[in-house]
Scaffold this active site. Sequence first.
Site, PDB file in Angstrom:
ATOM      1  N   LYS A 120     -13.482  20.117 -57.039  1.00 54.80           N
ATOM      2  CA  LYS A 120     -13.290  21.907 -56.340  1.00 54.80           C
ATOM      3  C   LYS A 120     -12.497  22.466 -56.898  1.00 54.80           C
ATOM      4  CE  LYS A 120     -15.029  24.730 -53.392  1.00 54.80           C
ATOM      5  NZ  LYS A 120     -15.344  25.274 -54.001  1.00 54.80           N
TER       6      LYS A 120
ATOM      7  N   GLN B 166      -4.461  22.641 -58.326  1.00 62.17           N
ATOM      8  CA  GLN B 166      -5.250  22.783 -57.107  1.00 62.17           C
ATOM      9  C   GLN B 166      -5.533  21.176 -56.603  1.00 62.17           C
ATOM     10  OE1 GLN B 166      -7.731  25.744 -58.035  1.00 62.17           O
ATOM     11  NE2 GLN B 166      -8.131  25.305 -54.982  1.00 62.17           N
TER      12      GLN B 166
ATOM     13  N   LYS C 181     -10.597  22.943 -62.256  1.00 60.34           N
ATOM     14  CA  LYS C 181     -11.409  24.437 -62.280  1.00 60.34           C
ATOM     15  C   LYS C 181     -12.353  24.306 -63.539  1.00 60.34           C
ATOM     16  CE  LYS C 181      -8.486  27.411 -61.123  1.00 60.34           C
ATOM     17  NZ  LYS C 181      -8.985  28.516 -59.797  1.00 60.34           N
TER      18      LYS C 181
ATOM     19  N   ASP D  26     -12.670  33.429 -59.412  1.00 56.73           N
ATOM     20  CA  ASP D  26     -11.895  32.931 -59.687  1.00 56.73           C
ATOM     21  C   ASP D  26     -11.253  34.632 -60.314  1.00 56.73           C
ATOM     22  OD1 ASP D  26      -8.685  31.686 -59.637  1.00 56.73           O
ATOM     23  OD2 ASP D  26      -8.520  32.617 -61.774  1.00 56.73           O
TER      24      ASP D  26
ATOM     25  N   SER E  34     -13.984  28.077 -48.797  1.00 52.05           N
ATOM     26  CA  SER E  34     -14.706  27.598 -49.749  1.00 52.05           C
ATOM     27  C   SER E  34     -14.994  26.176 -48.871  1.00 52.05           C
ATOM     28  CB  SER E  34     -14.287  27.020 -51.561  1.00 52.05           C
ATOM     29  OG  SER E  34     -14.701  28.555 -52.130  1.00 52.05           O
TER      30      SER E  34
HETATM   31  P1  NDP Z   1      -9.656  39.608 -59.635  1.00 53.41           P
HETATM   32  O1  NDP Z   1      -9.808  39.067 -61.100  1.00 53.41           O
HETATM   33  O2  NDP Z   1     -10.459  39.704 -58.582  1.00 53.41           O
HETATM   34  O3  NDP Z   1      -7.823  40.615 -59.745  1.00 53.41           O
HETATM   35  C1  NDP Z   1      -7.128  40.179 -60.817  1.00 53.41           C
HETATM   36  C2  NDP Z   1      -5.984  41.349 -60.916  1.00 53.41           C
HETATM   37  O4  NDP Z   1      -4.914  40.587 -61.533  1.00 53.41           O
HETATM   38  C3  NDP Z   1      -6.599  42.150 -61.653  1.00 53.41           C
HETATM   39  O5  NDP Z   1      -6.079  43.272 -60.254  1.00 53.41           O
HETATM   40  C4  NDP Z   1      -6.006  42.179 -62.669  1.00 53.41           C
HETATM   41  O6  NDP Z   1      -6.006  43.132 -63.756  1.00 53.41           O
HETATM   42  C5  NDP Z   1      -4.576  41.676 -62.688  1.00 53.41           C
HETATM   43  N1  NDP Z   1      -4.676  40.790 -63.722  1.00 53.41           N
HETATM   44  C6  NDP Z   1      -5.526  39.402 -64.538  1.00 53.41           C
HETATM   45  N2  NDP Z   1      -4.979  39.305 -65.824  1.00 53.41           N
HETATM   46  C7  NDP Z   1      -3.472  40.401 -65.890  1.00 53.41           C
HETATM   47  C8  NDP Z   1      -2.448  39.852 -66.567  1.00 53.41           C
HETATM   48  N3  NDP Z   1      -3.040  38.737 -68.139  1.00 53.41           N
HETATM   49  N4  NDP Z   1      -1.599  41.123 -66.449  1.00 53.41           N
HETATM   50  C9  NDP Z   1      -1.719  41.471 -65.169  1.00 53.41           C
HETATM   51  N5  NDP Z   1      -2.588  41.642 -64.291  1.00 53.41           N
HETATM   52  C10 NDP Z   1      -3.841  40.870 -64.686  1.00 53.41           C
HETATM   53  O7  NDP Z   1      -9.058  37.803 -59.499  1.00 53.41           O
HETATM   54  P2  NDP Z   1      -8.560  37.550 -58.206  1.00 53.41           P
HETATM   55  O8  NDP Z   1      -7.913  38.268 -57.130  1.00 53.41           O
HETATM   56  O9  NDP Z   1      -9.612  36.657 -57.678  1.00 53.41           O
HETATM   57  O10 NDP Z   1      -7.159  36.343 -58.762  1.00 53.41           O
HETATM   58  C11 NDP Z   1      -5.888  36.397 -58.796  1.00 53.41           C
HETATM   59  C12 NDP Z   1      -4.906  35.441 -58.448  1.00 53.41           C
HETATM   60  O11 NDP Z   1      -5.095  34.894 -57.640  1.00 53.41           O
HETATM   61  C13 NDP Z   1      -5.232  34.301 -59.699  1.00 53.41           C
HETATM   62  O12 NDP Z   1      -4.138  34.098 -60.371  1.00 53.41           O
HETATM   63  C14 NDP Z   1      -5.656  33.717 -58.658  1.00 53.41           C
HETATM   64  O13 NDP Z   1      -6.056  32.144 -59.873  1.00 53.41           O
HETATM   65  C15 NDP Z   1      -5.529  33.178 -57.846  1.00 53.41           C
HETATM   66  N6  NDP Z   1      -6.335  33.144 -57.179  1.00 53.41           N
HETATM   67  C16 NDP Z   1      -7.560  33.102 -56.835  1.00 53.41           C
HETATM   68  C17 NDP Z   1      -8.628  33.040 -55.316  1.00 53.41           C
HETATM   69  C18 NDP Z   1      -9.184  33.362 -55.736  1.00 53.41           C
HETATM   70  O14 NDP Z   1     -10.172  33.375 -53.960  1.00 53.41           O
HETATM   71  N7  NDP Z   1      -9.822  34.644 -55.263  1.00 53.41           N
HETATM   72  C19 NDP Z   1      -7.888  30.995 -54.256  1.00 53.41           C
HETATM   73  C20 NDP Z   1      -6.320  31.066 -54.693  1.00 53.41           C
HETATM   74  C21 NDP Z   1      -5.093  31.933 -56.070  1.00 53.41           C
HETATM   75  P3  NDP Z   1      -7.311  44.008 -64.651  1.00 53.41           P
HETATM   76  O15 NDP Z   1      -8.558  44.090 -63.795  1.00 53.41           O
HETATM   77  O16 NDP Z   1      -6.553  44.914 -65.355  1.00 53.41           O
HETATM   78  O17 NDP Z   1      -7.372  42.356 -65.898  1.00 53.41           O
END
Ligand code: NDP
Length: 449
Positions: A93, A114, A129, A169, A381
């Site tokens: 998962k 994970q 993943k 993600d 999830s």
């Molecule tokens: P989203 O795609 O919804 O948002 C990602 C955010 O991070 C955006 O604001 C994006 O900006 C920014 N970002 C991505 N890459 C970069 C970078 N290289 N430098 C600066 N900003 C960056 O993703 P999530 O919110 O779902 O995920 C965010 C984090 O949380 C990740 O590490 C993910 O693995 C982790 N996570 C997510 C979960 C989930 O349920 N969604 C669960 C557990 C962990 P931009 O739009 O400019 O790319």
Amino acid sequence: MTKVNEYLKKIQSKVAAKDDGQPEYLQAIDEFLPTIEPFLEKNPDIVASNVLEELLEPERIVQFRVPWQDDQGNWQVNRGFRVQYNSALGPYKGGLRFHPTVNQSVMKFLAFEQIFKNCLTGLPIGGGKGGSDFDPKEKSDEEIMRFCQSFMMELQRHIGADMDIPAGDIGVGGREIGYLFGMYKKLNGYQAGVLTGKPLAYWGSQARTEATGYGLVYFVEHLLQDKKTSLTGKKIQVSGSGNVAIYAMEKCQQLGAKVYTCSDSSGYIYDENGIDVKWVKEIKEVRRARISTYVDKYPKAKYVSGQSVWTIKADFDIALPCATQNEISAELAEILVANGVKVVAEGANMPSSLAAVKVFEENDLYYCPGKAANAGGVAVSALEMAQNSQRAQWSFEQVDEELNKIMKNIYETCRDTAYDYGIPMNILAGANIASFEKVARAMISQGLV
Ligand code: NDP
């Protein structure tokens, strides 16, 4: 050097030699191994079994070609991945990430983390993943749909409701899950439990969208309650403006804290009056625009292009990195310390570099690693899977309450395990030891196959 120490060093150098050129993966391993040393000292049977070395080898990695047609009729090709890392506790998962930085190293570090995160939820799920180096930014809906369909045409042969259950993600939200689900259904028939993070209309779970961000804040609230304080009146700094960041900001505000910042990969917003989360939702979830447009409604807020949100020098109590891996270097960590930050809780996976974590530890900050603090997403999830099996949909309140209970339990497990090993409030070590023990013992009892 003790025998255990020697053993760990040997394993670490073996992995480094085998996976040379995979820096994110090696970073995750380097962070993990030293923290389980006190556990191995007390459990020689685990060392003797060499289950650790077996655990560090993914069960399976699938890499595939994803051809798709853009709106001009040109064929493009991307690379797809699914890392099925460990199934000792249940079916694989873990989310799917669509971002140009995706490669095997990133996929492996995420899948490795994970395993332990999923274990900490207490729910029966293994670790995996997946994703692609596809960049969804500035693509039309039709291009996203064609890409998702092509991605699923290959992925579908490797997943299943009792085998491997992907979710979202970075770059994969409700829209993408919908297209992926549609293609899976066309090829295999309707199987609600094959993906999570589905829209509510077809067997998604209430509170899944909110779960990671809300769960992160619940984790922090339980820590603060333990320290006889609360979120009320706390000054919060958040990075990112995606799914995790938005709902972390929302819950912080609901619990009486004030959030001053958010960001995307182009720059950051600093709003002295507090971030308007509804407006961020409109920008990111509806308009799919850049965070720079925040100032269109709030011209007094500051937008700084091309700089990290962690360069801000101002008073903050709590930092919630919610963007991506390695966003906080040691240098930026020093700024957080100077700002007065007392708690760093990771919404993102591995947002702090190893050197940054060292800075937090040396300055006695409460450092809450992603594998514990952001487990709320995968926990809900797994609750979505349970609802799908029951052919039922629970209320928002029911899921939210369950989420809060799970986050409390994760916090207490980390705290109590660290305490038992004489390293009080080392939440990172507590998380790693508690989850490693459970996974390792499950592997041994299954005959190390
Ligand atoms: P989203 O795609 O919804 O948002 C990602 C955010 O991070 C955006 O604001 C994006 O900006 C920014 N970002 C991505 N890459 C970069 C970078 N290289 N430098 C600066 N900003 C960056 O993703 P999530 O919110 O779902 O995920 C965010 C984090 O949380 C990740 O590490 C993910 O693995 C982790 N996570 C997510 C979960 C989930 O349920 N969604 C669960 C557990 C962990 P931009 O739009 O400019 O790319």
